[in-house]
Design a protein around this motif. Structure first.
Motif, mmCIF file in Angstrom:
data_model
loop_
_atom_site.group_PDB
_atom_site.id
_atom_site.type_symbol
_atom_site.label_atom_id
_atom_site.label_comp_id
_atom_site.label_asym_id
_atom_site.label_seq_id
_atom_site.Cartn_x
_atom_site.Cartn_y
_atom_site.Cartn_z
ATOM 1 N N LEU A 128 0.843 -1.187 0.000
ATOM 2 C CA LEU A 128 0.000 0.000 0.000
ATOM 3 C C LEU A 128 0.878 1.237 0.000
ATOM 4 O O LEU A 128 2.027 1.217 0.466
ATOM 5 C CB LEU A 128 -0.933 0.024 1.217
ATOM 6 N N THR A 129 0.298 2.333 -0.492
ATOM 7 C CA THR A 129 1.007 3.611 -0.518
ATOM 8 C C THR A 129 0.531 4.490 0.632
ATOM 9 O O THR A 129 -0.409 4.141 1.362
ATOM 10 C CB THR A 129 0.765 4.328 -1.852
ATOM 11 N N ALA A 130 1.153 5.649 0.769
ATOM 12 C CA ALA A 130 0.754 6.586 1.824
ATOM 13 C C ALA A 130 -0.657 7.088 1.619
ATOM 14 O O ALA A 130 -1.334 7.475 2.587
ATOM 15 C CB ALA A 130 1.736 7.759 1.865
ATOM 16 N N ALA A 131 -1.132 7.081 0.364
ATOM 17 C CA ALA A 131 -2.507 7.522 0.106
ATOM 18 C C ALA A 131 -3.518 6.634 0.820
ATOM 19 O O ALA A 131 -4.575 7.112 1.252
ATOM 20 C CB ALA A 131 -2.773 7.532 -1.404
ATOM 21 N N SER A 132 -3.212 5.351 0.967
ATOM 22 C CA SER A 132 -4.128 4.453 1.665
ATOM 23 C C SER A 132 -4.259 4.824 3.138
ATOM 24 O O SER A 132 -5.347 4.740 3.720
ATOM 25 C CB SER A 132 -3.633 3.006 1.541
ATOM 26 N N PHE A 133 -3.167 5.256 3.755
ATOM 27 C CA PHE A 133 -3.233 5.700 5.149
ATOM 28 C C PHE A 133 -4.124 6.932 5.276
ATOM 29 O O PHE A 133 -4.971 7.010 6.179
ATOM 30 C CB PHE A 133 -1.830 6.006 5.660
ATOM 31 N N PHE A 134 -3.953 7.896 4.394
ATOM 32 C CA PHE A 134 -4.787 9.099 4.439
ATOM 33 C C PHE A 134 -6.260 8.757 4.189
ATOM 34 O O PHE A 134 -7.154 9.328 4.824
ATOM 35 C CB PHE A 134 -4.303 10.117 3.415
ATOM 36 N N LEU A 135 -6.523 7.821 3.279
ATOM 37 C CA LEU A 135 -7.906 7.424 3.012
ATOM 38 C C LEU A 135 -8.539 6.788 4.239
ATOM 39 O O LEU A 135 -9.717 7.029 4.542
ATOM 40 C CB LEU A 135 -7.953 6.452 1.837
ATOM 41 N N ALA A 136 -7.777 5.963 4.969
ATOM 42 C CA ALA A 136 -8.322 5.316 6.168
ATOM 43 C C ALA A 136 -8.637 6.352 7.251
ATOM 44 O O ALA A 136 -9.711 6.312 7.873
ATOM 45 C CB ALA A 136 -7.335 4.274 6.689
ATOM 46 N N VAL A 137 -7.718 7.286 7.469
ATOM 47 C CA VAL A 137 -7.934 8.293 8.511
ATOM 48 C C VAL A 137 -9.091 9.211 8.142
ATOM 49 O O VAL A 137 -9.989 9.477 8.959
ATOM 50 C CB VAL A 137 -6.643 9.097 8.734
ATOM 51 N N TYR A 138 -9.105 9.690 6.915
ATOM 52 C CA TYR A 138 -10.182 10.594 6.497
ATOM 53 C C TYR A 138 -11.521 9.870 6.415
ATOM 54 O O TYR A 138 -12.568 10.453 6.708
ATOM 55 C CB TYR A 138 -9.839 11.223 5.151
ATOM 56 N N GLY A 139 -11.504 8.601 6.021
ATOM 57 C CA GLY A 139 -12.747 7.836 5.998
ATOM 58 C C GLY A 139 -13.340 7.696 7.383
ATOM 59 O O GLY A 139 -14.562 7.791 7.578
ATOM 60 N N PHE A 140 -12.480 7.465 8.374
ATOM 61 C CA PHE A 140 -12.945 7.373 9.765
ATOM 62 C C PHE A 140 -13.542 8.699 10.237
ATOM 63 O O PHE A 140 -14.648 8.746 10.800
ATOM 64 C CB PHE A 140 -11.774 6.958 10.654
ATOM 65 N N LEU A 141 -12.829 9.802 10.013
ATOM 66 C CA LEU A 141 -13.296 11.107 10.489
ATOM 67 C C LEU A 141 -14.562 11.566 9.768
ATOM 68 O O LEU A 141 -15.490 12.088 10.397
ATOM 69 C CB LEU A 141 -12.176 12.139 10.317
#
Length: 380
Positions: free
Chosen positions: A184-197
Motif C-alpha cells: 500500500l502507498t501513503a494515500a491508503s493511510f490518508f484514506l483510512a484516517v479521512y474515511g474514519f473522520l
C-alpha cells in the motif's frame, strides 16, 4: 432450483460497478504493461497531477481495486455490510452515506498530497494513485459501532474478544503497517484516517435518524448525541480523557465557525435515556424498536393461528373418517307401468353448514349465525 440471493438495490449496483471497473482497470493495465514504466489510468483513478480534467474520478476511483486479493475483500465487505446497513437505514440513506464517504475522503486525500508536494517539491506525491474501497470499509466499521456499540466479536476460537468500537482503530493500524510495505502507498493511510473522520462526523452530527415510535422524538432528528458514539469511545481507556479533551476543544472551534451545531437539551436527554425517552438514543439510526416489536408479535400471532387452524382441520378430518358410512341404496327395478319414485336423502340447507365443536374438542370455537333469532332478540 437454487435459492435466490436477495441483495438490496444500492448494494447490488455498487458490487456491479466495483467488479466492472476493477476488471476494466486490469484489462487496461495488461494491454499497456511494460517492464520499465508504471501504468496509471487518470480517467478511472484519481491522480492529483493528471485527473483534474476528469472530475468524475473523485467518485469512480473508490470502486477500483488493483488486485484479486483486495477485490475479494472489497466485495465481501460491500456484500455483507451493504446488505445490513441498507436494510437498517433505507436505500436512499445508504446511497447518501456511500456518496459522502467516497467523495469527501478522496478530496481530502487529494488536497493532502498537493500540500505535501508544495512542502517538499517532490513530484512523487502528485503522481500517487488514490484508489480503493478503504474509506468505505472503515466507514462501515464506524456505522456498526453506532448501531451495535455493545456487541462483542470473538476471534480465534475465544482467544481474542473485541467490542465493535475497537475495530476502526484496529483497521487504521493494519493499514498503517501495510503502508510501510510495497503493498500500500501513503494515500491508503490518508484514506483510512479521512474515511474514519468523515463517516463519524456525518453520523454524529448530520445523518437523519429514524424516530422511535415508542418515544416522543420528533421526525427530524439529526445525528447521534449518545456517549457510546463519542469520538473518545473508539480509543482505549488510558488515552480516552485526553482524546475527549482535544475533541471538545475542536468541537467548540467548529461551533464558533458555524460548521457544527451543538446538541440541544432534548438530544442529550434522549441520548441518556431519560423518562421521556426510555430507549437509548444510540440506536436511533436503526429502525424503531416499537415497529420491530410489533412485527415480531404479529409474526408470532400468525404462526400460532396457523398451528391452531391446522390442528382444527386435522381434528375435523379425523371425525369425518370415524363417522359411519350409510349403506348404499339399491337402484329401483323398472316395472311395466313406469319407473318407481324413490325418496333420496335430502341435502342439508346452506344454513346447516355450522361448525359445532364438542366441549373439549380443541377447535378454535363455533360459528353459529341465525339471522331470525337475532332479529327476534333485538326487536325491530
Amino acid at each position: 432450483m437454487p435459492p435466490r440471493i436477495n441483495i438490496p438495490p444500492v448494494t447490488r449496483i455498487t458490487l456491479i460497478v466495483l467488479g466492472v471497473q476493477s476488471v476494466l482497470s486490469a484489462a487496461i493495465r495488461y494491454r499497456q504493461w511494460t517492464a520499465t514504466s508504471e501504468i496509471v489510468i487518470p480517467y478511472l483513478n484519481l491522480i492529483p497531477q493528471l485527473s483534474l480534467a476528469y472530475p468524475w474520478t473523485f467518485l469512480t476511483t473508490t470502486f477500483v481495486e488493483s488486485n484479486v486479493f483486495t477485490l475479494s475483500i472489497a466485495c465481501t465487505t460491500l456484500y455483507n455490510g451493504g446488505r445490513y446497513l441498507e436494510r437498517a437505514w433505507s436505500s436512499r440513506e445508504f446511497a447518501k452515506f456511500l456518496l459522502i464517504t467516497s467523495v469527501v475522503p478522496n478530496a481530502l486525500c487529494f488536497g493532502t498530497l498537493i500540500l505535501f508536494y508544495a512542502l517538499t517539491r517532490n513530484e512523487r506525491w502528485t503522481l500517487m494513485t488514490i484508489a480503493g474501497t478503504i474509506p468505505l470499509q472503515i466507514s462501515f466499521l464506524v456505522a456498526f459501532s453506532q448501531l451495535v456499540p455493545a456487541h462483542t466479536v470473538t476471534l480465534f476460537r475465544g482467544l481474542l474478544s473485541l467490542r465493535v468500537p475497537r475495530f476502526p482503530l484496529l483497521y487504521i493500524s493494519l493499514v498503517t503497517l501495510l503502508c510501510l510495505t510495497p503493498m500500500l502507498t501513503a494515500a491508503s493511510f490518508f484514506l483510512a484516517v479521512y474515511g474514519f473522520l468523515v463517516s463519524w462526523t456525518y453520523l454524529r452530527f448530520f445523518k437523519v435518524a429514524f424516530p422511535d415510535l415508542d418515544t416522543s422524538q420528533p421526525s427530524s432528528l439529526r445525528g447521534d448525541a449518545s456517549e457510546t458514539f463519542a469520538i473518545a469511545a473508539f480509543f482505549p481507556g488510558p488515552v480516552r480523557p485526553l482524546v475527549a479533551s482535544i475533541s471538545t476543544q475542536v468541537f467548540n472551534v467548529l461551533v464558533a465557525m458555524r460548521l457544527c451545531v451543538p446538541f440541544s437539551a432534548a438530544d442529550i436527554s434522549a441520548a441518556r435515556g431519560d423518562h421521556h425517552h426510555h430507549h437509548s438514543f444510540s440506536h436511533r439510526g436503526a429502525p424503531g424498536s416499537a415497529r420491530a416489536e410489533a412485527e415480531r408479535r404479529r409474526a408470532l400471532a400468525l404462526r400460532a393461528l396457523d398451528q391452531r387452524l391446522h390442528a382444527a382441520t386435522a381434528h375435523a378430518a379425523a371425525r369425518a373418517q370415524s363417522a359411519p358410512v350409510p349403506p348404499a341404496v339399491a337402484p329401483p327395478v323398472p316395472s311395466a307401468t313406469g319407473p318407481t319414485v324413490k325418496s333420496q336423502p335430502q341435502a342439508p340447507p346452506p344454513n346447516a353448514m355450522t361448525a359445532q365443536a364438542a366441549p373439549g374438542s380443541g377447535m378454535l370455537g363455533e360459528t353459529n349465525y341465525n339471522p331470525d333469532a337475532d332479529a327476534d332478540r333485538n326487536g325491530p
